[in-house]
Design a protein around this motif. Sequence first.
Motif, PDB file in Angstrom:
ATOM      1  N   THR A   3       1.159  -1.832  -0.011  1.00  0.00           N
ATOM      2  CA  THR A   3      -0.302  -0.245   0.128  1.00  0.00           C
ATOM      3  C   THR A   3       0.638   1.065   0.311  1.00  0.00           C
ATOM      4  O   THR A   3       2.001   1.188   0.921  1.00  0.00           O
ATOM      5  CB  THR A   3      -0.728  -0.099   1.493  1.00  0.00           C
ATOM      6  OG1 THR A   3      -1.823  -1.130   1.268  1.00  0.00           O
ATOM      7  CG2 THR A   3      -1.918   1.369   1.138  1.00  0.00           C
ATOM      8  N   LYS A  36      -3.770   4.810  -1.726  1.00  0.00           N
ATOM      9  CA  LYS A  36      -3.763   5.917  -1.425  1.00  0.00           C
ATOM     10  C   LYS A  36      -3.550   7.038  -1.679  1.00  0.00           C
ATOM     11  O   LYS A  36      -2.665   7.460  -1.779  1.00  0.00           O
ATOM     12  CB  LYS A  36      -4.051   5.281   0.357  1.00  0.00           C
ATOM     13  CG  LYS A  36      -4.726   4.280   0.646  1.00  0.00           C
ATOM     14  CD  LYS A  36      -4.507   4.076   2.079  1.00  0.00           C
ATOM     15  CE  LYS A  36      -5.199   2.830   3.111  1.00  0.00           C
ATOM     16  NZ  LYS A  36      -5.536   2.110   4.248  1.00  0.00           N
ATOM     17  N   TYR A  91      -4.261  10.923  -0.557  1.00  0.00           N
ATOM     18  CA  TYR A  91      -4.374  12.392  -0.076  1.00  0.00           C
ATOM     19  C   TYR A  91      -4.266  13.686   0.309  1.00  0.00           C
ATOM     20  O   TYR A  91      -3.475  13.960  -1.491  1.00  0.00           O
ATOM     21  CB  TYR A  91      -2.664  11.866   1.367  1.00  0.00           C
ATOM     22  CG  TYR A  91      -2.795  10.920   1.751  1.00  0.00           C
ATOM     23  CD1 TYR A  91      -3.432  10.304   3.527  1.00  0.00           C
ATOM     24  CD2 TYR A  91      -2.266   9.486   1.267  1.00  0.00           C
ATOM     25  CE1 TYR A  91      -3.867   9.019   4.292  1.00  0.00           C
ATOM     26  CE2 TYR A  91      -2.661   8.357   1.944  1.00  0.00           C
ATOM     27  CZ  TYR A  91      -3.384   7.804   3.466  1.00  0.00           C
ATOM     28  OH  TYR A  91      -3.363   7.305   3.917  1.00  0.00           O
ATOM     29  N   ALA A 127       0.916   8.998   7.178  1.00  0.00           N
ATOM     30  CA  ALA A 127      -0.132   7.573   6.698  1.00  0.00           C
ATOM     31  C   ALA A 127       0.981   6.903   7.017  1.00  0.00           C
ATOM     32  O   ALA A 127       0.816   5.908   7.739  1.00  0.00           O
ATOM     33  CB  ALA A 127      -0.343   7.502   5.234  1.00  0.00           C
ATOM     34  N   ALA A 180       2.553   6.980  10.855  1.00  0.00           N
ATOM     35  CA  ALA A 180       1.329   5.680  11.471  1.00  0.00           C
ATOM     36  C   ALA A 180       1.048   4.377  11.032  1.00  0.00           C
ATOM     37  O   ALA A 180       0.475   3.460  11.877  1.00  0.00           O
ATOM     38  CB  ALA A 180       0.253   6.553  11.655  1.00  0.00           C
ATOM     39  N   ARG A 182      -0.062   3.080   8.117  1.00  0.00           N
ATOM     40  CA  ARG A 182      -1.027   2.844   7.497  1.00  0.00           C
ATOM     41  C   ARG A 182      -1.152   2.472   6.498  1.00  0.00           C
ATOM     42  O   ARG A 182      -2.054   2.588   5.578  1.00  0.00           O
ATOM     43  CB  ARG A 182      -2.414   4.537   7.772  1.00  0.00           C
ATOM     44  CG  ARG A 182      -2.958   4.607   9.201  1.00  0.00           C
ATOM     45  CD  ARG A 182      -3.601   5.534   8.636  1.00  0.00           C
ATOM     46  NE  ARG A 182      -3.347   6.994   8.529  1.00  0.00           N
ATOM     47  CZ  ARG A 182      -3.331   7.633   9.481  1.00  0.00           C
ATOM     48  NH1 ARG A 182      -3.262   7.851  10.674  1.00  0.00           N
ATOM     49  NH2 ARG A 182      -2.926   8.840   8.337  1.00  0.00           N
ATOM     50  N   VAL A 183       0.080   3.104   6.188  1.00  0.00           N
ATOM     51  CA  VAL A 183       0.482   2.337   4.347  1.00  0.00           C
ATOM     52  C   VAL A 183       1.696   2.333   4.828  1.00  0.00           C
ATOM     53  O   VAL A 183       2.574   1.895   5.488  1.00  0.00           O
ATOM     54  CB  VAL A 183       0.551   3.743   3.538  1.00  0.00           C
ATOM     55  CG1 VAL A 183      -0.896   4.155   3.409  1.00  0.00           C
ATOM     56  CG2 VAL A 183       1.502   5.092   3.879  1.00  0.00           C
TER      57      VAL A 183
END
Length: 250
Positions: free
Chosen positions: A135, A158, A160, A169, A172, A174-175
Motif C-alpha cells: 500500500t 491511497k 491524500y 500515514a 503511523a 497505515r501504508v
Amino acid sequence: MNRMLLVLAALAVTGAAHARTLDQIKKSGTVTIATEGAFKPFNYFEGKKLTGFEVELAEAIAKQMGLKVKWVTQPFDSLLIGLSQNRYDFVIASHGITPEREKAVSFTSPHYCTGGLIVARPGGPKTGAALAGKTVAVQVGTTYLENVQKVKGVGDVKTYPKDPDAQQALLAGRVDAWVSDKFLALDAIKATAGKLQQGDLLFQEKIGMAVAKNNPTLVTGLNSALAAVQKDGTYAKISQKYFGQDIRCK
C-alpha cells in the motif's frame, strides 16, 4: 480515464482566451501568482508567512521583471483549474511537465529537476519491484500518483489532500511506502531522525511554472527572467539556502 485526466481534459476545453498578457501585467505593476503553500521546502507557511524555494524564486523573477507580487494559495489539485479561470497569472507549485498537462497549460523552462522518491519505514519496500502488493501513499492530483499506478503489481494506492498527510500515514503505519518529491522526501527523512528511510528514485521529472494556454508573451517573459536570475547568482543563492546545492536542471 482517471480524475486528473478528466480535469486536464476540462481545462483544455475551457482554454484561457482572456488571460492577461505580459504587457497588461506590466501596466498593472503587479503579477498574481498561485501556489499550494503546503509543500515544504518548496512552498509553505511559517506561521502566517508564505515562504519556500519556489516562493523566493518567484519573487526574484517578479523583481527582475519590475513587478510586485500578489500571492494566492489553494489546494494543489485545483491550481490549474483556477489558472484556466484567469484567477491568477501563473502557477509555481512543483508541477511536473507532462504531455497530459501540456495539453491544458503552457509551461516555462524548468526551474528545477527532481524525481519521485520511494520512502519507507525501516525494513519497508525501497524499490519499484518491492512495491508489489504493498500500500503506497501519494498526494492526489500529482505525477507521483500517475507513476505509482504504473508500477507492476503495486497494491493499494491511497491518495491524500496534502503531501504531509501522506507522510503521516506512513509514519503511523497505515501504508507501507510513500512516494514524493526527492528533495521534500530527503528533508522529511532527515527531520524524522531514523523513523523513515530512503528508497530508490522511481522516476525523474522536470518542474516548470504553469501559464494559461495562448499566453506566449508571459511564458517568454518568465523564461527571460528565470534565465537572468540563474545567470546573476540569485537562483544559486536561494537554492543553496534550502537544499545546500544547486537544483537547476543540468
